[in-house]
Design an enzyme around this catalytic site. Sequence first.
Site, mmCIF file in Angstrom:
data_model
loop_
_atom_site.group_PDB
_atom_site.id
_atom_site.type_symbol
_atom_site.label_atom_id
_atom_site.label_comp_id
_atom_site.label_asym_id
_atom_site.label_seq_id
_atom_site.Cartn_x
_atom_site.Cartn_y
_atom_site.Cartn_z
ATOM 1 N N LYS A 4 0.869 -1.177 0.000
ATOM 2 C CA LYS A 4 0.000 0.000 0.000
ATOM 3 C C LYS A 4 0.905 1.225 0.000
ATOM 4 C CE LYS A 4 -3.771 2.093 2.704
ATOM 5 N NZ LYS A 4 -4.631 1.952 3.909
ATOM 6 N N SER A 31 -9.506 2.058 2.925
ATOM 7 C CA SER A 31 -8.625 2.766 2.033
ATOM 8 C C SER A 31 -7.597 1.894 1.327
ATOM 9 C CB SER A 31 -7.896 3.845 2.839
ATOM 10 O OG SER A 31 -7.078 3.239 3.832
ATOM 11 N N SER A 39 -9.757 -0.230 7.266
ATOM 12 C CA SER A 39 -9.222 -0.220 5.896
ATOM 13 C C SER A 39 -8.495 -1.468 5.422
ATOM 14 C CB SER A 39 -8.307 0.979 5.707
ATOM 15 O OG SER A 39 -9.088 2.129 5.504
HETATM 16 N N1 GLN Z 1 -13.141 4.511 6.457
HETATM 17 C C1 GLN Z 1 -12.405 4.974 7.579
HETATM 18 C C2 GLN Z 1 -11.950 6.405 7.351
HETATM 19 O O1 GLN Z 1 -12.282 6.918 6.350
HETATM 20 C C3 GLN Z 1 -11.234 4.074 7.873
HETATM 21 C C4 GLN Z 1 -10.023 4.353 7.088
HETATM 22 C C5 GLN Z 1 -8.860 3.513 7.489
HETATM 23 O O2 GLN Z 1 -8.995 2.527 8.188
HETATM 24 N N2 GLN Z 1 -7.676 3.936 7.062
HETATM 25 O O3 GLN Z 1 -11.287 6.989 8.148
#
Ligand code: GLN
Length: 496
Positions: free
Chosen positions: A79, A154, A178
């Site tokens: 990532k 993400s 994420s």
């Molecule tokens: N969807 C969550 C956010 O937008 C989690 C994102 C994540 O875990 N990086 O913050």
Amino acid sequence: MSGALHHHGVAALGRQLAAGAVSAVELAQALIARIGAHAELGAFLAVDPELAIAQARAADQKRANGEAGALTGVPVAHKDIFVTRSLPSTAGSKMLSDYHSPFDATVVQRLSDAGMVTLGKLNCDEFAMGSANENSAYGPVRNPWDTTRVPGGSSGGSAAAVSARLLPAATGTDTGGSIRQPAAFSGVTGIKPTYGVCSRYGMIAFASSLDQAGPIARSAEDCALLLSAMSGFDERDATSAQRPPQDFHAQMLQSREGSSASRPLQGLRIGLPREFFPEALAADVNGAVRAALAELEKLGATLVDVSLPRTELSIPVYYIIAPAEASSNLSRFDGVKFGHRAKQYTDLLDMYKKTRAEGFGPEVKRRIMIGTYVLSHGYYDAYYLQAQKLRRMIADDFQACFEHCDVIAGPVAPSVAWKLGEQANDPVAAYLADIFTLPASLAGLPGMSVPSGTGAHGMPVGLQLVGNYFAEGTLLHAAHALQQATDFHLHGPKGY
Ligand code: GLN
């Protein structure tokens, strides 16, 4: 090399490499070609064939010298929130479009030390903020199960690439879901370990008290192999857990007392929080999760009712704490030290303003504003402090549950993957969809997403398993038992 080699996971490829059926160089070449042929997914932000082949050659040499481990020569990609010395590190942001790190993140370094071959960097939401991978400055990622739908976020590039068989495994990070949510949306397996198990050194920070790295792969076994290599104490991360190195693969295989071959989960108590199965839960998600739970019961587990009464509150709590930490972490992107700097400005303040206005996308700006607001004088007590208190209570609620069960289960997300663009202008709708992943994040507990069939539109559904602190082995054991007995995880998207 057999044409179907890309269908093999990490463990299987490790065996093929060990048997000499394929070389690491051949494997890297084949997958690089496949990545090139599937650019439509938008999963990769950088691929460096020369670098990958050089690493693959070194892996083959290691093997020839008799120094190979289970992961030597197996391809991986990271990532783009992990910094890498030899590839760009953008965090999905224009702010870091030309950024090259002088070092590798600990997680990257450890997987390289284990002999894994890095094929490239994977698209993600900007600074890991999002649930759909539509917040990347480099364009959205598409879900290979239906390219008009989002892959989740993400870590959307990681999940889409593994799902489309471009790679056997990838790294991801999970701040509020994420790893688990894109794994669920894309029909692959992912685990977010206990906070502190993987080093955050070199992981571009979003919300430091929540950020945690983990693997995304096609099975619990493959996740266990990666997690063993990427985890462990790191003195360069002050929140790294001081524990001896763990062999999660061995933990995954350890048989339970009183279990048998046909009932490997005998005695395992799985708690179902009633708040994870609200009446409004979509029937398709409920059906798929219940089917997986029925399989776990057949394997010897017992289902018990538990309660996580503050589940709904986890949304406002998270969306105060995470932006608060983000607003602080992202203050370092000021045009002076890293990345983008505005071309024209009148004085220092103007340079800061223009740099940040140009470099950050809308979701990141929204979070910086919310975070700055909740931390500001007069609002700190009303928002931030309250959220911190509730965070502790949410963690305590889990401990009350674990008096009655060993593992908590429920859906990963309230629906299957939505259409690209459908929620792009409705950030609150996306925040609400995080309801089932946020509680474990706030508590710092390990969570896993395991494929459990399909729901509406033939899209994948994920079963979430949450364990107590450092109980990754229990989660992996349960998921592995399920995957030995069922084929949910073997189904891939058509056309890939
Ligand atoms: N969807 C969550 C956010 O937008 C989690 C994102 C994540 O875990 N990086 O913050």
